[in-house]
Structures are given as C-alpha cells and as structure tokens.
Design a protein around this motif. Structure first.
Motif, short mmCIF file in Angstrom:
data_model
loop_
_atom_site.label_atom_id
_atom_site.label_comp_id
_atom_site.label_asym_id
_atom_site.label_seq_id
_atom_site.Cartn_x
_atom_site.Cartn_y
_atom_site.Cartn_z
N ASP A 261 12.58 0.18 18.17
CA ASP A 261 11.79 -0.97 18.61
C ASP A 261 10.86 -1.47 17.51
N GLY A 262 10.50 -0.57 16.59
CA GLY A 262 9.64 -0.97 15.48
C GLY A 262 10.38 -1.27 14.20
N ALA A 263 11.70 -1.28 14.25
CA ALA A 263 12.49 -1.42 13.01
C ALA A 263 12.27 -2.77 12.33
N ARG A 264 12.34 -3.84 13.09
CA ARG A 264 12.18 -5.17 12.48
C ARG A 264 10.74 -5.41 12.05
N SER A 265 9.81 -5.17 12.97
CA SER A 265 8.40 -5.39 12.65
C SER A 265 7.94 -4.47 11.52
N GLY A 266 8.49 -3.25 11.50
CA GLY A 266 8.07 -2.27 10.51
C GLY A 266 8.46 -2.61 9.09
N ALA A 267 9.33 -3.58 8.90
CA ALA A 267 9.74 -3.97 7.56
C ALA A 267 8.79 -5.00 6.94
N ILE A 268 7.96 -5.64 7.75
CA ILE A 268 7.22 -6.81 7.28
C ILE A 268 5.97 -6.45 6.48
N ILE A 269 5.18 -5.50 6.95
CA ILE A 269 3.97 -5.12 6.22
C ILE A 269 4.32 -4.62 4.82
N PRO A 270 5.30 -3.71 4.68
CA PRO A 270 5.70 -3.32 3.32
C PRO A 270 6.20 -4.49 2.48
N LEU A 271 6.96 -5.38 3.08
CA LEU A 271 7.46 -6.54 2.33
C LEU A 271 6.31 -7.34 1.75
N ALA A 272 5.30 -7.61 2.56
CA ALA A 272 4.14 -8.36 2.07
C ALA A 272 3.43 -7.59 0.95
N LEU A 273 3.32 -6.27 1.10
CA LEU A 273 2.66 -5.45 0.08
C LEU A 273 3.48 -5.39 -1.21
N PHE A 274 4.81 -5.34 -1.09
CA PHE A 274 5.67 -5.35 -2.28
C PHE A 274 5.42 -6.62 -3.09
N LYS A 275 5.35 -7.75 -2.39
CA LYS A 275 5.15 -9.02 -3.08
C LYS A 275 3.75 -9.12 -3.67
N MET A 276 2.75 -8.64 -2.91
CA MET A 276 1.37 -8.69 -3.40
C MET A 276 1.18 -7.86 -4.66
N SER A 277 1.92 -6.76 -4.77
CA SER A 277 1.76 -5.85 -5.90
C SER A 277 2.81 -6.06 -6.98
N ASN A 278 3.62 -7.08 -6.79
CA ASN A 278 4.61 -7.46 -7.82
C ASN A 278 5.60 -6.33 -8.09
N VAL A 279 6.00 -5.63 -7.02
CA VAL A 279 6.92 -4.49 -7.14
C VAL A 279 8.36 -5.00 -7.22
N SER A 280 9.12 -4.47 -8.16
CA SER A 280 10.53 -4.83 -8.31
C SER A 280 11.46 -3.81 -7.69
N TRP A 281 11.03 -2.52 -7.70
CA TRP A 281 11.88 -1.44 -7.19
C TRP A 281 11.18 -0.68 -6.08
N ILE A 282 11.95 -0.35 -5.04
CA ILE A 282 11.43 0.33 -3.85
C ILE A 282 12.20 1.63 -3.67
N ILE A 283 11.46 2.71 -3.41
CA ILE A 283 12.05 4.02 -3.16
C ILE A 283 11.84 4.36 -1.69
N PRO A 284 12.89 4.40 -0.87
CA PRO A 284 12.72 4.80 0.53
C PRO A 284 12.53 6.31 0.64
N SER A 285 11.63 6.74 1.54
CA SER A 285 11.27 8.15 1.64
C SER A 285 11.17 8.59 3.09
N ASP A 286 11.54 9.84 3.35
CA ASP A 286 11.37 10.43 4.67
C ASP A 286 10.17 11.37 4.73
N LEU A 287 9.40 11.48 3.65
CA LEU A 287 8.24 12.36 3.64
C LEU A 287 7.10 11.77 4.48
#
Length: 298
Positions: A261-287
């Motif tokens: 239920d949080g899958a779609r909404s849960g992608a948006i905050i990181p997306l905004a932060l990626f753009k704000m911090s000018n990140v080109s590469w993302i590492i997905p983690s289960d930690l």
C-alpha cells in the motif's frame, strides 16, 4: 543464545532472529496512523490488532523479556507521556516484554551503525524513510558528516492523495513530487554526492517490481550488489504507478501484501531528495536500524 529483535514503526512490524547472523523471520503491516491521536493513543482497532499479533509471535517464537528487544519508532514518539506509559505497562503485564520507544537521535545512531562502511571514499547520502518520518545521514568515506530528521513519511502522501492506490494510480507522480518538494523547501542538501542509499526493503522491492538494476561498481561491501541511475529509478517508479496494478503488487508479496500500500507513495520522497541533492546513482538497500543494533553489539 538465540535473540529476537523487533522493529515496530508507524505502519510495519518486522521480526528478526539473531544467532550467528541476522534473519528477517516475518513482517506485518498495521496502519497505526489511522485514527491516531497523540492524547487518546492509537485506535482501539489497531491496539487489538497489535496485541493479537504479539500474542501470536510470542507463542510462535517463545519471546521472553530476556531474549527479545523491541525498538519502537515513528508515530509512537508523538504520544503524550501517559499514553506511552500505558503501552509500556501493557506490554510488560500482558507479554512480559519491554515496549521501547526510541528517540530520533537513537534511531539515527543505529541507522549510522547499520550503514558503517568506507564506501571506497565516496560521499553517500543515506535515506531511511518510514510512515511518518525520514532520516538522512551523510557519510564521507567511513565518517558521518551530517544528519537530518524530516517529519515527513509515506503516511503523509497517503493522506494527501486518495487515488494513488487505485488499480493504477489516479494521482500523478508529478503532483505528488511537487507536494513533497514544497514540504522540503527549507531543507538544504549538498549537491556533490556520489550516490544515495535508499534503505528499508528497497532492494527487495526493486527486484520484485523489475527496476533496471546493474552491478554496483561504486563500492564493494558484499551487501549492496546493485545500483541504478536516477533515470531508471524514475522509469521504474512510473511503471509501479501506471503499469503494475495494485493487485499485481499485492501478489508480489503474499506474506504481507499490505506493505505494498505504501509502494507508490514511498517512492516519491526519495525521488525529491535525489533531485535536491543532485544524485545520479541510487543504491537500493534492505538494511535498517536492527542491522545497526547488531553491529553495535559486535
């Protein structure tokens, strides 16, 4: 001795077992944000569901005061002292377990312990998002240089966008990203990160939903095997919004479909932060913080 560690957040409970290594035994989603009131407490329905779940896992795993550690975060921090004390007493009396509500600072500490690495000298932004809060930790090599706590989580998006969990999202990714960006307008982030690590089950999620992951060539820690570009993160998120139905998402996680239920909404905050911090590469983690608790014991 076999020990159990429980991560109890605003919407998900994760049960871990640790003997020689840490293992996720199971997880269960309860939306504590629904009908939450800081003065009155969590709703009667959610309290019953919480107690029923702990009755089940206490018997299933033989949980005891001396072998079980519960770390409570997120929305529970907002309760007034009397409601917190009631939950502590309830868990002590009913389950002989300690309901341990930890501060944001302690959560940051354990998140940092979970993510300790030299990162091949890279500058890394760690993003740990929950139902009501998001923690940011900056590493340069193996040293922490900054931490930030955001009072914004998945629940805020679910509350603001009622159509996101229709068969295919009736709310646009762009509108939701704009909503988050406006909430974060006063947050300042550096612009020279080499990558961002998005924690809390993200690797599992991206593998399940078919994000375009490639081999992590930025650093090697035998944990984070994959990375993806910002462009591919956006494409994968668009697919989750518009190409994969909610029913299909539920089927990808039959043991705890509500997590999706949080899958779609849960992608948006990181997306905004990626753009704000000018990140080109993302590492997905289960930690998550429980990994930090274990690392702190070593």
């Amino acid at each position: 001795m076999k020990s159990f560690y429980i991560d109890l957040g605003s919407s998900t409970i994760k049960v871990y077992c640790y003997e020689k290594e840490l293992k996720l035994m199971e997880e269960n989603s309860i939306y504590f944000k629904n009908d939450f009131d800081a003065v009155k407490g969590i709703s009667e329905k959610n309290l019953k569901e919480l107690c029923d779940y702990f009755k089940n896992i206490k018997k299933k795993y033989n949980l005891r005061y001396d072998n079980t550690n519960i770390f409570v975060t997120g929305i529970f921090r907002n309760l007034i002292p009397e409601r917190k004390q009631e939950l502590v007493k309830l868990f002590n009396d009913e389950f002989d377990l300690h309901f341990n509500i930890i501060s944001h600072g302690i959560e940051n500490y354990y998140l940092a312990k979970a993510m300790e690495n030299d990162y091949n000298g890279k500058k890394v932004l760690i993003i740990n998002m929950g139902g009501k809060t998001t923690e940011l930790v900056t590493f340069i090599g193996s040293k922490i240089t900054d931490t930030k706590n955001l009072n914004l989580g998945v629940a805020d998006l679910l509350n603001a966008f009622s159509k996101v969990n229709e068969k295919y999202s009736g709310d646009s990714l762009e509108d939701m990203e704009k909503f988050v960006s406006e909430k974060l307008i006063n947050i300042e982030l550096d612009k020279d990160y080499d990558c961002a690590i998005f924690t809390g089950g993200e690797e599992r999620f991206e593998l399940l939903t078919g994000f375009h992951l490639v081999e992590n060539t930025l650093f090697h820690d035998n944990i984070h095997k994959y990375m993806l570009s910002l462009e591919d993160y956006i494409k994968g998120t668009e697919s989750v919004f518009y190409d994969i139905s909610m029913e299909e998402l539920y089927q990808l996680m039959p043991s705890n479909p509500k997590w999706m239920d949080g899958a779609r909404s849960g992608a948006i905050i990181p997306l905004a932060l990626f753009k704000m911090s000018n990140v080109s590469w993302i590492i997905p983690s289960d930690l998550n913080l429980i990994n930090g608790v274990i690392n702190d014991l070593k």
